[in-house]
Design an enzyme around this catalytic site. Structure first.
Site, PDB file in Angstrom:
ATOM      1  N   ASP A  86     -64.027 -46.922   3.321  1.00 26.50           N
ATOM      2  CA  ASP A  86     -64.352 -46.037   4.442  1.00 26.50           C
ATOM      3  C   ASP A  86     -64.397 -46.819   5.747  1.00 26.50           C
ATOM      4  OD1 ASP A  86     -65.037 -43.507   2.928  1.00 26.50           O
ATOM      5  OD2 ASP A  86     -66.451 -44.889   1.993  1.00 26.50           O
TER       6      ASP A  86
ATOM      7  N   ASP B  21     -62.311 -53.106   2.294  1.00 23.84           N
ATOM      8  CA  ASP B  21     -63.319 -52.059   2.309  1.00 23.84           C
ATOM      9  C   ASP B  21     -62.557 -50.731   2.325  1.00 23.84           C
ATOM     10  OD1 ASP B  21     -65.922 -50.836   2.711  1.00 23.84           O
ATOM     11  OD2 ASP B  21     -65.307 -50.535   4.782  1.00 23.84           O
TER      12      ASP B  21
ATOM     13  N   ASP C  31     -64.778 -53.439   8.197  1.00 25.93           N
ATOM     14  CA  ASP C  31     -65.141 -52.923   9.515  1.00 25.93           C
ATOM     15  C   ASP C  31     -66.612 -53.112   9.850  1.00 25.93           C
ATOM     16  OD1 ASP C  31     -66.022 -51.025   7.589  1.00 25.93           O
ATOM     17  OD2 ASP C  31     -66.066 -49.461   9.113  1.00 25.93           O
TER      18      ASP C  31
END
Length: 239
Positions: free
Chosen positions: A15, A13, A175
């Site tokens: 951001d 991922d 995240d």
């Protein structure tokens, strides 16, 4: 260069996983809110709204400010958001500590690295370009480049295929519950970073491992490769 490494694809991922982009994303959100006379959102509060793409961030930001938007009004603010964000895309955004060194070492070892993000592909590449990271990745797959976005498995599987990889030799790092959901749906080991913008407790993501600092990532990858190769060997002998 490791022969086994050359068979593996490491998915990330963007951001909250590779880069801490909250200051620029929330700064842009606040600039748009200000055009409607709405108060700024504190960075700590805004961080919790990141992870579903810029349009969702904008929608959730206005809802949090007590001024929800209909679709037409959202379209207008979204166009402004994009215009402002491109102008400051890497003003305050930085890779997480140890990230660049770890990824550079893994690429040199032969691993294929790829970005699988719900940030639009052109914005993702603009950000990785601005930070000098684009050359690390075999591909950058935003939601506009796949048939279905995270948490659908297709987002990851199509990125792996585009990189010439195999789903049984791939790993996902993220995240959020979207990253975890996509990894589990695709049958990939999922590594949750502890420093991102988690939308649920990490324990609820049921990760294969938790990463607290990128300095530990190469060793974690080696362990994952060892476990997966052993499992594949056992399955082959049983067959």
């Amino acid at each position: 260069m490791s022969a086994k490494a050359k068979e593996w694809t490491l998915l990330f991922d963007l951001d909250g996983t590779l880069v801490d982009s909250a200051p620029d994303l929330i700064g842009t959100l606040n600039a748009v809110l200000a055009t409607d006379g709405l108060p700024e959102l504190p960075l700590a509060q805004g961080r919790d709204l990141i992870g579903h793409g810029a349009r969702a961030l904008l929608r959730r930001g206005y809802e949090t400010a007590g001024a929800p938007l209909d679709d037409d009004a959202l379209d207008v603010r979204f166009a402004l958001f994009l215009e402002l964000y491109v102008g400051r895309i890497a003003q305050l955004t930085q890779p997480y500590p140890g990230c660049v060194a770890a990824l550079t070492a893994l690429k040199a070892e032969g691993y294929t690295l790829a970005v699988t993000t719900n940030k639009r592909a052109d914005l993702s590449v603009a950000l990785t370009d601005a930070l000098g990271l684009t050359g690390l990745f075999g591909c950058v797959y935003g939601p506009d480049r796949v048939s279905a976005r995270k948490p659908d498995a297709a987002h990851l599987l199509e990125a792996i295929a585009a990189c010439g990889g195999r789903a049984d030799r791939a790993l996902m790092v993220g995240d959020s519950s979207l990253d975890a959901g996509a990894a589990h749906a695709a049958g990939l080991p999922f590594v949750a970073v502890s420093f991102g913008y988690a939308d649920v407790p990490i324990s609820e993501m049921t990760p294969w491992a938790v990463l607290d600092h990128y300095a530990a990532f190469p060793a974690l990858v080696a362990r994952c490769v060892g476990e997966r190769e052993q499992a594949l060997a056992l399955a082959g002998s049983a067959g």
